[in-house]
Design an enzyme around this catalytic site. Sequence first.
Site, PDB file in Angstrom:
ATOM      1  N   ASN A  23       0.639  -1.204   0.071  1.00  0.00           N
ATOM      2  CA  ASN A  23       0.040   0.131  -0.027  1.00  0.00           C
ATOM      3  C   ASN A  23       0.756   1.155  -0.104  1.00  0.00           C
ATOM      4  O   ASN A  23       0.268   2.431   0.068  1.00  0.00           O
ATOM      5  CB  ASN A  23      -0.861   0.024   1.015  1.00  0.00           C
ATOM      6  CG  ASN A  23      -2.034  -0.930   1.098  1.00  0.00           C
ATOM      7  OD1 ASN A  23      -2.265  -1.503  -0.342  1.00  0.00           O
ATOM      8  ND2 ASN A  23      -2.747  -1.181   1.995  1.00  0.00           N
ATOM      9  N   ASP A 309      -6.609  -3.950   7.853  1.00  0.00           N
ATOM     10  CA  ASP A 309      -6.115  -4.816   7.181  1.00  0.00           C
ATOM     11  C   ASP A 309      -5.387  -6.078   8.073  1.00  0.00           C
ATOM     12  O   ASP A 309      -4.835  -6.784   7.469  1.00  0.00           O
ATOM     13  CB  ASP A 309      -4.790  -4.148   6.438  1.00  0.00           C
ATOM     14  CG  ASP A 309      -5.648  -3.146   5.315  1.00  0.00           C
ATOM     15  OD1 ASP A 309      -6.897  -3.424   5.173  1.00  0.00           O
ATOM     16  OD2 ASP A 309      -4.798  -2.631   4.866  1.00  0.00           O
TER      17      ASP A 309
HETATM   18  N1  EPU Z   1     -14.438   6.361   1.889  1.00  0.00           N
HETATM   19  C1  EPU Z   1     -15.607   7.115   1.513  1.00  0.00           C
HETATM   20  N2  EPU Z   1     -15.455   7.837   0.452  1.00  0.00           N
HETATM   21  C2  EPU Z   1     -14.176   8.018  -0.173  1.00  0.00           C
HETATM   22  C3  EPU Z   1     -13.152   7.230   0.216  1.00  0.00           C
HETATM   23  C4  EPU Z   1     -13.318   6.285   1.360  1.00  0.00           C
HETATM   24  O1  EPU Z   1     -16.653   7.066   2.185  1.00  0.00           O
HETATM   25  O2  EPU Z   1     -14.109   8.986  -1.153  1.00  0.00           O
HETATM   26  C5  EPU Z   1     -14.676   5.376   3.043  1.00  0.00           C
HETATM   27  C6  EPU Z   1     -14.446   4.061   2.732  1.00  0.00           C
HETATM   28  O3  EPU Z   1     -15.591   3.289   2.252  1.00  0.00           O
HETATM   29  C7  EPU Z   1     -13.952   3.392   3.923  1.00  0.00           C
HETATM   30  C8  EPU Z   1     -13.152   4.451   4.499  1.00  0.00           C
HETATM   31  O4  EPU Z   1     -13.507   5.556   3.838  1.00  0.00           O
HETATM   32  O5  EPU Z   1     -14.988   2.988   4.826  1.00  0.00           O
HETATM   33  C9  EPU Z   1     -11.520   4.368   4.344  1.00  0.00           C
HETATM   34  O6  EPU Z   1     -11.148   4.214   2.931  1.00  0.00           O
HETATM   35  P1  EPU Z   1      -9.750   4.692   2.344  1.00  0.00           P
HETATM   36  O7  EPU Z   1     -10.329   5.476   1.194  1.00  0.00           O
HETATM   37  O8  EPU Z   1      -9.043   4.918   3.562  1.00  0.00           O
HETATM   38  O9  EPU Z   1      -9.459   3.192   1.869  1.00  0.00           O
HETATM   39  P2  EPU Z   1      -8.541   3.104   0.597  1.00  0.00           P
HETATM   40  O10 EPU Z   1      -7.357   4.159   0.479  1.00  0.00           O
HETATM   41  O11 EPU Z   1      -9.299   2.774  -0.555  1.00  0.00           O
HETATM   42  C10 EPU Z   1      -6.535   2.032   1.811  1.00  0.00           C
HETATM   43  C11 EPU Z   1      -5.614   0.500   1.549  1.00  0.00           C
HETATM   44  C12 EPU Z   1      -6.685  -0.646   2.092  1.00  0.00           C
HETATM   45  C13 EPU Z   1      -7.026  -0.241   3.508  1.00  0.00           C
HETATM   46  C14 EPU Z   1      -7.654   1.186   3.434  1.00  0.00           C
HETATM   47  C15 EPU Z   1      -8.033   1.459   5.186  1.00  0.00           C
HETATM   48  C16 EPU Z   1      -4.394   0.838  -0.427  1.00  0.00           C
HETATM   49  C17 EPU Z   1      -4.141   0.402  -1.812  1.00  0.00           C
HETATM   50  N3  EPU Z   1      -5.496   0.425   0.049  1.00  0.00           N
HETATM   51  O12 EPU Z   1      -7.737   1.596   1.025  1.00  0.00           O
HETATM   52  O13 EPU Z   1      -5.912  -1.637   1.954  1.00  0.00           O
HETATM   53  O14 EPU Z   1      -7.817  -1.451   4.127  1.00  0.00           O
HETATM   54  O15 EPU Z   1      -6.834   2.013   3.052  1.00  0.00           O
HETATM   55  O16 EPU Z   1      -6.854   1.268   5.760  1.00  0.00           O
HETATM   56  O17 EPU Z   1      -3.791   1.857   0.093  1.00  0.00           O
HETATM   57  C18 EPU Z   1      -5.711  -4.208   1.763  1.00  0.00           C
HETATM   58  O18 EPU Z   1      -4.441  -3.911   1.637  1.00  0.00           O
HETATM   59  O19 EPU Z   1      -6.082  -5.298   1.843  1.00  0.00           O
HETATM   60  C19 EPU Z   1      -6.692  -3.011   1.612  1.00  0.00           C
HETATM   61  C20 EPU Z   1      -7.819  -3.201   1.340  1.00  0.00           C
END
Ligand code: EPU
Length: 431
Positions: A23, A309
């Site tokens: 990530n 995670d």
């Molecule tokens: N969210 C919103 N609106 C948005 C973006 C996110 O409501 O525009 C919500 C999501 O639905 C969730 C929360 O905010 O409930 C957090 O989402 P976030 O955007 O932080 O997640 P992400 O950036 O898409 C990254 C990791 C994930 C990890 C999450 C939380 C990467 C590539 N992915 O996802 O990793 O679970 O942060 O820490 O960095 C994994 O590695 O298995 C994985 C899923």
Amino acid sequence: MDVIRIQGGQPLSGTVRVSGAKNAALPILAATLLTDEACTIENVPDLSDVRFMAEILRYMGASVEQLDAHTWRIEAKSIDSTAPYELVRKMRASICLLGPLVGRLREAHISLPGGCVIGPRPIDLHLKGVEQLGAKVEVSKGYVHVDASGLKGNYLYLGGRQGSTVTGTANMIMAAVLAPGITRIESAACEPEIVDLCHMLERMGARIKGIGSHYLKIEGVDRLHGCKHSVPPDRIEAGTLMLAAVITDSEVTVEGVVPGHIRALLAKMEEARMPCTIEPDQRRITVHPAPDRKPVEVITLPHPGFPTDLQAQMLAVMTLTPGLSILTERIYPNRFMHVPELLRMGAQIAMEGPSAVVNGTNRLSGAPVMASDLRASAALVLAGLAAEGETWIQRIYHLDRGYEKLEEKLQSLGAQIERLPDSALPSDLLE
Ligand code: EPU
């Protein structure tokens, strides 16, 4: 398709090294598009998600060379602004191309990634953020089209229902470093991967203040230059290996881990009487056998809280910790696809909304199970290591997205785990 077979009940011992963080690597690779100069990225984990990202960068016109198993050189002299569905659908993290494209080209056309097994993954905060930076956003025919010809710094608030957004923060930072004027980001995510991205961008010439906090101030610059950067160790892989030691009551040293990145896990392990020692070099943690561990309550939260995670892996440990444990998922309330599979292995888990109530027992029994997502797969591996008898895990391509050679690392610790072609499956398990 490969499958994993585990003969459980074997204690682990020895030292295992953590790979670079998936990530962190994905936004770092995307950030190389912010400059027309070459960037060399080291300690990149050898994972299918990294190969997907390389494929997308190549499609966009960057020259992408893999110098060795863990080093990539990317030179994005001239690039295109489209990330198509056939590539994006393979990996939802492709959305982290939005910021670099907006910053560098002032336009982006990115396919929306579609559904995700761990629950809804909206990108409304990303889109609101680029709009606040002066862009016009339109979603049509499955694509988000961004016209950022009027890009300029502004005040952004990135808090959502589940806290701040990690990739949304990465995107806004990457757009803002090349946006004229000052951008202030409030409720920025402060995960170690975001901190590392900021350090790489600084090395490329970006001006960012408040790194590591929820408030960032970014002064846009005209251009960024190339850099050499090393991906930090994967805190989630480190936590997974540590919990593998706990669930098998073993003594294992995990090497290349930054204790400051996993404080919430360390605190929970202490509370649960899962002893471990941070070695004086602050880069190795030795986990000791934890035969009298006790049940605890865990709630997942944005960093520095307990990471979502590691939720599935912790849940696997709870199933073998006598007493009642509770695990509440606050980031992805539906991220419990591993529960029905753990039940097949004899776990006692009841779901109460976003909480799993676990009645820990002394034994699990090996069973054929299905991996449903990356971390769920890891939880099944952990359960299989501790279960009596044989566990077969199918659909392990999920595991390969985010763990580099996990079965080889566990083998080196003495686990009886092997990757086999699915033709090796007993005939009654063939899909
Ligand atoms: N969210 C919103 N609106 C948005 C973006 C996110 O409501 O525009 C919500 C999501 O639905 C969730 C929360 O905010 O409930 C957090 O989402 P976030 O955007 O932080 O997640 P992400 O950036 O898409 C990254 C990791 C994930 C990890 C999450 C939380 C990467 C590539 N992915 O996802 O990793 O679970 O942060 O820490 O960095 C994994 O590695 O298995 C994985 C899923």
